[in-house]
Motif scaffolding. Sequence first.
Motif, mmCIF file in Angstrom:
data_model
loop_
_atom_site.group_PDB
_atom_site.id
_atom_site.type_symbol
_atom_site.label_atom_id
_atom_site.label_comp_id
_atom_site.label_asym_id
_atom_site.label_seq_id
_atom_site.Cartn_x
_atom_site.Cartn_y
_atom_site.Cartn_z
ATOM 1 N N LEU A 9 43.966 40.792 51.991
ATOM 2 C CA LEU A 9 44.075 39.382 51.630
ATOM 3 C C LEU A 9 45.330 39.059 50.830
ATOM 4 O O LEU A 9 45.596 37.888 50.557
ATOM 5 C CB LEU A 9 42.838 38.957 50.825
ATOM 6 C CG LEU A 9 41.488 39.158 51.520
ATOM 7 C CD1 LEU A 9 40.356 38.733 50.591
ATOM 8 C CD2 LEU A 9 41.422 38.390 52.831
ATOM 9 N N CYS A 11 45.896 39.473 47.727
ATOM 10 C CA CYS A 11 45.412 38.716 46.581
ATOM 11 C C CYS A 11 45.553 39.532 45.306
ATOM 12 O O CYS A 11 45.951 40.688 45.323
ATOM 13 C CB CYS A 11 43.954 38.333 46.786
ATOM 14 S SG CYS A 11 42.831 39.757 46.825
ATOM 15 N N TRP A 189 37.074 40.291 56.876
ATOM 16 C CA TRP A 189 38.272 39.888 56.132
ATOM 17 C C TRP A 189 38.906 38.633 56.718
ATOM 18 O O TRP A 189 39.429 37.788 55.977
ATOM 19 C CB TRP A 189 39.273 41.043 56.101
ATOM 20 C CG TRP A 189 38.730 42.248 55.392
ATOM 21 C CD1 TRP A 189 38.413 43.457 55.933
ATOM 22 C CD2 TRP A 189 38.398 42.341 54.001
ATOM 23 N NE1 TRP A 189 37.910 44.302 54.979
ATOM 24 C CE2 TRP A 189 37.888 43.643 53.778
ATOM 25 C CE3 TRP A 189 38.480 41.456 52.926
ATOM 26 C CZ2 TRP A 189 37.472 44.082 52.522
ATOM 27 C CZ3 TRP A 189 38.061 41.888 51.666
ATOM 28 C CH2 TRP A 189 37.564 43.185 51.476
ATOM 29 N N ARG A 190 38.852 38.481 58.041
ATOM 30 C CA ARG A 190 39.395 37.263 58.648
ATOM 31 C C ARG A 190 38.597 36.038 58.215
ATOM 32 O O ARG A 190 39.156 34.962 58.001
ATOM 33 C CB ARG A 190 39.385 37.375 60.178
ATOM 34 C CG ARG A 190 40.469 38.270 60.755
ATOM 35 C CD ARG A 190 40.682 37.968 62.246
ATOM 36 N NE ARG A 190 39.441 38.048 62.999
ATOM 37 C CZ ARG A 190 38.979 39.151 63.579
ATOM 38 N NH1 ARG A 190 39.668 40.277 63.473
ATOM 39 N NH2 ARG A 190 37.849 39.137 64.251
ATOM 40 N N GLN A 193 39.728 35.146 54.733
ATOM 41 C CA GLN A 193 41.087 34.609 54.754
ATOM 42 C C GLN A 193 41.112 33.185 55.296
ATOM 43 O O GLN A 193 41.783 32.301 54.740
ATOM 44 C CB GLN A 193 41.988 35.507 55.609
ATOM 45 C CG GLN A 193 43.456 35.098 55.590
ATOM 46 C CD GLN A 193 44.075 35.267 54.214
ATOM 47 O OE1 GLN A 193 44.257 36.386 53.748
ATOM 48 N NE2 GLN A 193 44.400 34.155 53.549
ATOM 49 N N ASP A 197 42.348 29.890 53.347
ATOM 50 C CA ASP A 197 43.438 29.080 53.895
ATOM 51 C C ASP A 197 43.028 27.619 54.029
ATOM 52 O O ASP A 197 43.835 26.705 53.807
ATOM 53 C CB ASP A 197 43.856 29.615 55.266
ATOM 54 C CG ASP A 197 44.562 30.961 55.175
ATOM 55 O OD1 ASP A 197 44.997 31.329 54.062
ATOM 56 O OD2 ASP A 197 44.666 31.642 56.214
#
Length: 256
Positions: A9, A11, A189-190, A193, A197
Amino acid sequence: MVRIMIQRLQCNVFMLSYRGYGASDGYPSQHGITRDAQAALDHLSQRTDIDTSRIIVFGRSLGGAVGAVLTKNNPDKVAALILENTFTSILDMAGVLLPFLKWFIGGPGSKGPKVLNFLVRSPWSTIDVVGKIKQPILFLSGLQDEMVPPVHMQMLYAKAAAHNNRCLFVDFPSGMHMDTWLAGGDHYWRTIQQFIDQNVPENRESESSGDDKDVAFSFLLDEAEDIYPLCCCVGFRNYRKLSFSSVTKLGAVRDL
């Protein structure tokens, strides 16, 4: 999980162990843990080297209950909330873990006289909190959760979505209580994300201003990651751990 989170990410992660967990001393209680989490968030919000408009709270299991309260109480400091495999309340979980007590203890939706509810000193009624949260919420549910019945996450989502149109529910068919992130793979994870976003976009003005502030979003995560993680997105390049003694210095009060 934290190292992979940082890599996938891009982050920053801030970790804390509230009282009674990890290496922190003291005794856990709902009041005390809530104050520990608040002290950590207050500290992060006062930093000048991060984008404090992109703080995201992430909580799994008990961490989700803590994170929900923290998010509700701080609409001006927390940009979004991510809940993973969180229970509706400790009262409801008592009936799950101790079925023979189900008739005598439970949350508002349970049957029976509930005459033993007074024994639960830290009820952590997340179901009563999520409906009051105004920030975006992402619900991540492992359908093979062996500890918290997946229906708890479905109930939390239904309660939140009835009052907040910025809620998203995603389930992972093979995810268990602690390994949903692993079982979910790229999809996990997508999902996070895309949620970030859409709901916590990067501040282009800060990026173009040329100052030294880190504009990356960040997470606040408790150190006892293998037990009940609480995590917040904050602006550090690498995750750091905050012990209970450090939280005390930040303003949390021991509840011994």
